[in-house]
Design a protein around this motif. Sequence first.
Motif, PDB file in Angstrom:
ATOM      1  N   VAL A  35       0.862  -1.178   0.000  1.00 49.05           N
ATOM      2  CA  VAL A  35       0.000   0.000   0.000  1.00 49.05           C
ATOM      3  C   VAL A  35       0.904   1.235   0.000  1.00 49.05           C
ATOM      4  O   VAL A  35       1.749   1.377   0.889  1.00 49.05           O
ATOM      5  CB  VAL A  35      -0.937   0.022   1.229  1.00 49.05           C
ATOM      6  N   PRO A  36       0.750   2.130  -0.990  1.00 47.20           N
ATOM      7  CA  PRO A  36       1.583   3.342  -0.997  1.00 47.20           C
ATOM      8  C   PRO A  36       1.340   4.178   0.264  1.00 47.20           C
ATOM      9  O   PRO A  36       0.188   4.357   0.680  1.00 47.20           O
ATOM     10  CB  PRO A  36       1.110   4.094  -2.245  1.00 47.20           C
ATOM     11  N   SER A  37       2.404   4.667   0.849  1.00 46.15           N
ATOM     12  CA  SER A  37       2.279   5.405   2.114  1.00 46.15           C
ATOM     13  C   SER A  37       1.409   6.646   1.986  1.00 46.15           C
ATOM     14  O   SER A  37       0.759   7.043   2.947  1.00 46.15           O
ATOM     15  CB  SER A  37       3.658   5.762   2.661  1.00 46.15           C
ATOM     16  N   TYR A  38       1.364   7.261   0.791  1.00 46.49           N
ATOM     17  CA  TYR A  38       0.540   8.461   0.634  1.00 46.49           C
ATOM     18  C   TYR A  38      -0.960   8.148   0.687  1.00 46.49           C
ATOM     19  O   TYR A  38      -1.767   9.064   0.802  1.00 46.49           O
ATOM     20  CB  TYR A  38       0.894   9.215  -0.651  1.00 46.49           C
ATOM     21  N   ARG A  39      -1.329   6.870   0.642  1.00 40.06           N
ATOM     22  CA  ARG A  39      -2.744   6.480   0.742  1.00 40.06           C
ATOM     23  C   ARG A  39      -3.124   6.064   2.155  1.00 40.06           C
ATOM     24  O   ARG A  39      -4.194   5.520   2.388  1.00 40.06           O
ATOM     25  CB  ARG A  39      -3.043   5.363  -0.253  1.00 40.06           C
ATOM     26  N   ILE A  40      -2.224   6.324   3.119  1.00 38.92           N
ATOM     27  CA  ILE A  40      -2.478   5.986   4.520  1.00 38.92           C
ATOM     28  C   ILE A  40      -2.328   7.254   5.360  1.00 38.92           C
ATOM     29  O   ILE A  40      -1.271   7.878   5.358  1.00 38.92           O
ATOM     30  CB  ILE A  40      -1.491   4.918   5.036  1.00 38.92           C
TER      31      ILE A  40
END
Length: 107
Positions: free
Chosen positions: A73-78
């Motif tokens: 999961v890309p960190s910018y989506r968390i």
Amino acid sequence: MPDAVYTLEPGSDTLPSPVNQSLQEFAARMKANRDLVIRLESFVPSGGSREMNISLSSSAVERVRRRLVELGVPSYRIKQTPLGEEHPDSPQLNNRRVELFLIHLPR
């Protein structure tokens, strides 16, 4: 309501098997749907100093975030929010936990 609630063991850096399995499922959903983001909120029981509680809360939410990133999961989506012992709906928290919310982005 959160999509998942994870109770974490104090003083442990490993995620329990059921938590890890659940995170794998959420990671798969995130990969399949680019219109989703995850919001993580973490809490600790009341007691101790505010600074200590925020630190413990930050550690718990970071552990879950790190695992989601490892799963692709890309960190910018968390998004993550360590709330310590503060929560308007639950002033007497009984456990250390991270709540996961799936959020659908508008198109």
